[in-house]
Design a protein around this motif. Structure first.
Motif, mmCIF file in Angstrom:
data_model
loop_
_atom_site.group_PDB
_atom_site.id
_atom_site.type_symbol
_atom_site.label_atom_id
_atom_site.label_comp_id
_atom_site.label_asym_id
_atom_site.label_seq_id
_atom_site.Cartn_x
_atom_site.Cartn_y
_atom_site.Cartn_z
ATOM 1 N N SER A 1 0.533 -3.864 15.159
ATOM 2 C CA SER A 1 -0.282 -3.632 13.965
ATOM 3 C C SER A 1 0.572 -2.989 12.889
ATOM 4 O O SER A 1 1.653 -2.465 13.159
ATOM 5 N N TYR A 2 0.074 -3.035 11.671
ATOM 6 C CA TYR A 2 0.775 -2.450 10.522
ATOM 7 C C TYR A 2 0.821 -0.929 10.651
ATOM 8 O O TYR A 2 -0.135 -0.293 11.100
ATOM 9 N N CYS A 3 1.948 -0.359 10.252
ATOM 10 C CA CYS A 3 2.076 1.104 10.240
ATOM 11 C C CYS A 3 2.795 1.533 8.974
ATOM 12 O O CYS A 3 3.923 1.109 8.714
ATOM 13 N N GLY A 4 2.159 2.390 8.173
ATOM 14 C CA GLY A 4 2.742 2.877 6.926
ATOM 15 C C GLY A 4 3.652 4.064 7.161
ATOM 16 O O GLY A 4 3.457 5.138 6.580
ATOM 17 N N SER A 5 4.686 3.874 7.989
ATOM 18 C CA SER A 5 5.573 4.975 8.380
ATOM 19 C C SER A 5 6.908 4.930 7.657
ATOM 20 O O SER A 5 7.909 5.443 8.165
ATOM 21 N N CYS A 6 6.944 4.348 6.466
ATOM 22 C CA CYS A 6 8.189 4.256 5.713
ATOM 23 C C CYS A 6 8.858 5.613 5.547
ATOM 24 O O CYS A 6 10.075 5.760 5.669
ATOM 25 N N TRP A 7 8.060 6.638 5.243
ATOM 26 C CA TRP A 7 8.543 8.009 5.033
ATOM 27 C C TRP A 7 9.269 8.539 6.270
ATOM 28 O O TRP A 7 10.212 9.328 6.162
ATOM 29 N N PRO B 1 0.832 -1.205 0.000
ATOM 30 C CA PRO B 1 0.000 0.000 0.000
ATOM 31 C C PRO B 1 0.867 1.256 0.000
ATOM 32 O O PRO B 1 2.034 1.224 0.404
ATOM 33 N N THR B 2 0.312 2.345 -0.450
ATOM 34 C CA THR B 2 1.055 3.603 -0.514
ATOM 35 C C THR B 2 1.326 4.138 0.879
ATOM 36 O O THR B 2 0.408 4.365 1.663
ATOM 37 N N CYS B 3 2.619 4.333 1.204
ATOM 38 C CA CYS B 3 2.952 4.958 2.485
ATOM 39 C C CYS B 3 3.675 6.284 2.274
ATOM 40 O O CYS B 3 4.130 6.896 3.233
ATOM 41 N N THR C 1 5.930 -9.791 12.357
ATOM 42 C CA THR C 1 5.731 -8.552 11.623
ATOM 43 C C THR C 1 4.263 -8.487 11.223
ATOM 44 O O THR C 1 3.543 -9.496 11.277
ATOM 45 N N CYS C 2 3.806 -7.300 10.821
ATOM 46 C CA CYS C 2 2.376 -7.094 10.546
ATOM 47 C C CYS C 2 2.147 -6.706 9.097
ATOM 48 O O CYS C 2 2.959 -6.007 8.488
ATOM 49 N N GLU C 3 1.022 -7.158 8.544
ATOM 50 C CA GLU C 3 0.658 -6.931 7.153
ATOM 51 C C GLU C 3 -0.299 -5.746 7.024
ATOM 52 O O GLU C 3 -0.930 -5.340 8.005
ATOM 53 N N PRO C 4 -0.416 -5.208 5.803
ATOM 54 C CA PRO C 4 -1.361 -4.099 5.577
ATOM 55 C C PRO C 4 -2.795 -4.437 5.972
ATOM 56 O O PRO C 4 -3.559 -3.562 6.357
ATOM 57 N N SER C 5 -3.150 -5.716 5.909
ATOM 58 C CA SER C 5 -4.499 -6.131 6.285
ATOM 59 C C SER C 5 -4.749 -5.958 7.776
ATOM 60 O O SER C 5 -5.892 -6.017 8.237
ATOM 61 N N GLY D 1 -0.875 6.091 8.224
ATOM 62 C CA GLY D 1 -1.542 5.972 6.945
ATOM 63 C C GLY D 1 -0.708 6.462 5.787
ATOM 64 O O GLY D 1 -1.137 6.422 4.635
ATOM 65 N N GLY D 2 0.515 6.924 6.067
ATOM 66 C CA GLY D 2 1.401 7.433 5.028
ATOM 67 C C GLY D 2 1.796 8.867 5.276
ATOM 68 O O GLY D 2 1.182 9.578 6.085
ATOM 69 N N GLY D 3 2.828 9.309 4.588
ATOM 70 C CA GLY D 3 3.292 10.680 4.774
ATOM 71 C C GLY D 3 4.443 11.003 3.855
ATOM 72 O O GLY D 3 4.807 10.218 2.966
ATOM 73 N N SER D 4 5.061 12.139 4.096
ATOM 74 C CA SER D 4 6.086 12.669 3.211
ATOM 75 C C SER D 4 7.382 12.929 3.969
ATOM 76 O O SER D 4 7.371 13.517 5.054
#
Length: 589
Positions: A79-85, A24-26, A464-468, A125-128
């Motif tokens: 839980s999953y966290c879209g904190s790649c940025w 997913p887009t992070c 580890t946790c998945e996007p689901s 949920g994502g960021g820059s």
């Protein structure tokens, strides 16, 4: 009609050429700066000739020295966290801080959780990445001993959620911590400019199209053709190399050390590389607050300051009624010693007057400091001291090559029960090494420190946790072991063990003066000796007045003592440091 058919056919062909995405887009396809780039000095590509750069270069090995901060896993702890940025950017700046500080102890790992708590550029949920660099310039960030990574368990952006410590009665904001900043920041694109930036100033954070094939990567130089790659993930690029006629980037991901090549991947340079060269960012770290930083807002009405209380009066760092070390000294405690111990072949006369593993020939061998008391109070010093000492010994055994790591104290809290060990209610350091000798242990990219007792299951040893939202045990976590382990007492034996093989865990008493310690050579005058606390003992020295001392690294955060460490008078059994036992273990290589 024919034109329509051709158009549909072309669309289908393009769609077929697009990589299959499961990530997913992070982060957005392009970083946007709120007020533009902040560039105050010439950029490296403006004064470096790319033809003069080496064919291979990585900040993981510059003349035998590693400057890269430890690997991390954004997808946890529960839980999953879209904190790649966030993670990629704070990692890249942490690397640059190591370069700026010439790799001096302590290693600095910037707190990715403060970024999430304060919404500096996004959320789970994502960021820059641009938002992180801008916040580093305007507000600064502390290290992870102020605020540990908790993923989507984000808190409000207030003092206690920027830097804290927790006692038995709750958590308290800390004020005497260090902030790190960047003085300038901007964008870099294209292989030549990226190489110049990395070579001159350090790793950079970059966007990439994380496809299903990249997620399944296990090793080698990766390449994938895409007509229209769409950036959805952030990583940090730490160097480059060549494999025959193929040049590639060396990339650190944020999916744990069990991903790819020990948490890294290599990807082709110059094409078929999922847009990794199209949107990268950099920041120049500074140890002083830049003039562009936001000023502190003064209180509108003067308020009389309350009488200052000491940390001990506030109940911080150590609950004197809850010792962190539990040792039944009437019981037979397991040891496994199969070779001569250093005190059997080294004499005190063979050893230097001063020695410390934080600086051996200008190389630091110690892992980053820890804080056992966040996100809540936990009497797990016994687990932190043992894992920190063993982590250091692995780095020593590897001659400071490779990426440093912290072995997971949480696994020991979950699983060790021998000799009255009770997780957050204290434990026996020797029992910790005995457990590792039988079971092995993973680093903390699969088992985050949560400061609480959890089940001893495969899931809580590495997951580890998945996007689901589903979290799963990981079967291929890096496993580290112990070959032999034991306990020694006495100044001479302790010095020989440390010098020959590395840091040890050592048991000491805790007094109110030690809780309130801020610096200098500590000398307890109460005569306290007891199984209160365990710390990592890293070396010894003599101060300018001629007082001999031990150097310990505590697990109470870098804002305690001398950036998390202390010097304790040596040779007089102060706090019982020379009589209560120093526990050691050797890595299983």
């Amino acid at each position: 009609m024919r034109a329509s058919i051709l158009l549909v056919a072309a669309f289908v062909a393009v769609a077929a050429a697009l990589p299959m995405q499961s990530h997913p887009t992070c982060r957005p396809p392009k970083n946007e700066w709120a007020n533009g780039e902040l560039v105050l000095s010439p950029r490296p590509h403006e004064y470096l000739n790319v033809e003069d750069l080496p064919d291979s270069f990585t900040w993981g090995n510059v003349n035998g020295v590693n400057y890269l901060s430890e690997r991390r896993n954004q997808h946890g702890p529960e839980s999953y966290c879209g904190s790649c940025w966030d993670v990629a950017t704070t990692n890249a700046v942490s690397d640059r801080i190591a370069i700026l500080r010439k790799n001096a102890y302590p290693p600095v790992v910037l707190s990715a959780q403060v970024v999430l708590n304060c919404g500096y550029g996004g959320s789970c949920g994502g960021g820059s990445a641009s938002g992180v660099y801008e916040a580093l310039n305007k507000y600064g960030l502390p290290d992870e001993t102020c605020q540990a990574y908790a993923g989507d368990i984000a808190q409000a952006c207030k003092d206690v959620n920027i830097c804290e410590t927790c006692g038995s009665s709750g958590c308290t904001a800390i004020s005497n911590f260090t902030m790190y900043y960047v003085s300038e920041y901007g964008t870099v694109r294209g292989a030549d400019k990226m190489k110049a930036e990395i070579f001159a100033r350090g790793p950079i954070s970059c966007g990439i199209d994380a496809t299903a094939a990249l997620e399944a990567y296990t090793g080698g130089v990766f390449s994938e053709f895409s007509v229209l790659p769409i950036i959805n993930h952030e990583i940090s690029v730490v160097g480059w190399g060549t494999n025959g006629s193929t040049s590639y980037w060396i990339v650190r991901n944020s999916w744990g050390s069990f991903y790819g090549e020990d948490g890294f991947f290599r990807i082709k340079m110059g094409g078929d590389n999922l847009a990794i060269e199209t949107d990268c960012s950099w920041g120049v770290p500074t140890l002083t607050k830049p003039s562009t930083a936001a000023p502190k807002v003064a209180a509108p009405v003067p308020v009389p300051a309350p009488a200052a209380k000491t940390p001990a009066e506030l109940g911080l760092y150590h609950d004197l009624s809850r010792p962190g070390v539990r040792i039944d000294r009437t019981a037979s405690r397991q040891m496994n010693i199969v070779s001569p111990q250093p005190f059997e072949f080294l004499s005190v006369g063979d050893l230097p007057a001063s020695f410390d593993w934080s600086n051996v020939n200008n190389t630091n061998y110690l892992p980053s400091p820890r804080n056992q008391h966040i996100p809540q109070y936990c009497g797990s010093c016994w687990a932190h001291a043992t894992t920190s000492a063993l982590s250091a010994r692995y780095f020593i055994a590897n001659n400071a090559q490779g990426i440093p790591f912290n072995l997971s104290p949480q696994i020991l809290i979950n699983c060790v029960t021998a000799n009255q060990t009770q997780g957050c209610n204290g434990g026996d350091p020797l029992a910790a090494y005995a457990w590792i000798a039988v079971n092995g242990i993973h680093d903390d990219t699969g088992t985050w420190y949560e400061a609480k007792n959890l089940p001893c299951t495969d899931y809580y040893k590495c997951h580890t946790c998945e996007p689901s939202g589903k979290c799963n045990a990981v079967p291929n976590c890096l496993n580290f072991g112990v070959a032999q382990f034991g306990e020694i007492v006495g100044e001479a034996a302790m010095k020989a063990e440390i010098f020959a093989r590395g840091p040890v865990a050592v048991t000491i008493a805790v007094t109110t003066d030690l809780i309130n310690y801020t610096g200098g050579v500590f000398h307890d005058t109460t005569g306290a000796i007891g199984d209160d606390h365990s710390v990592m003992l890293t070396g010894w020295g003599v101060d300018n007045s001629g007082t001999p001392y031990w150097t310990i690294v505590n697990s109470w955060g870098t804002y305690w003592g001398e950036t998390g460490a202390a010097r304790i008078v040596r040779g007089v059994n102060n706090l019982g440091i020379e009589s209560q036992g120093a526990q050691w273990a050797t890595p299983r290589l």
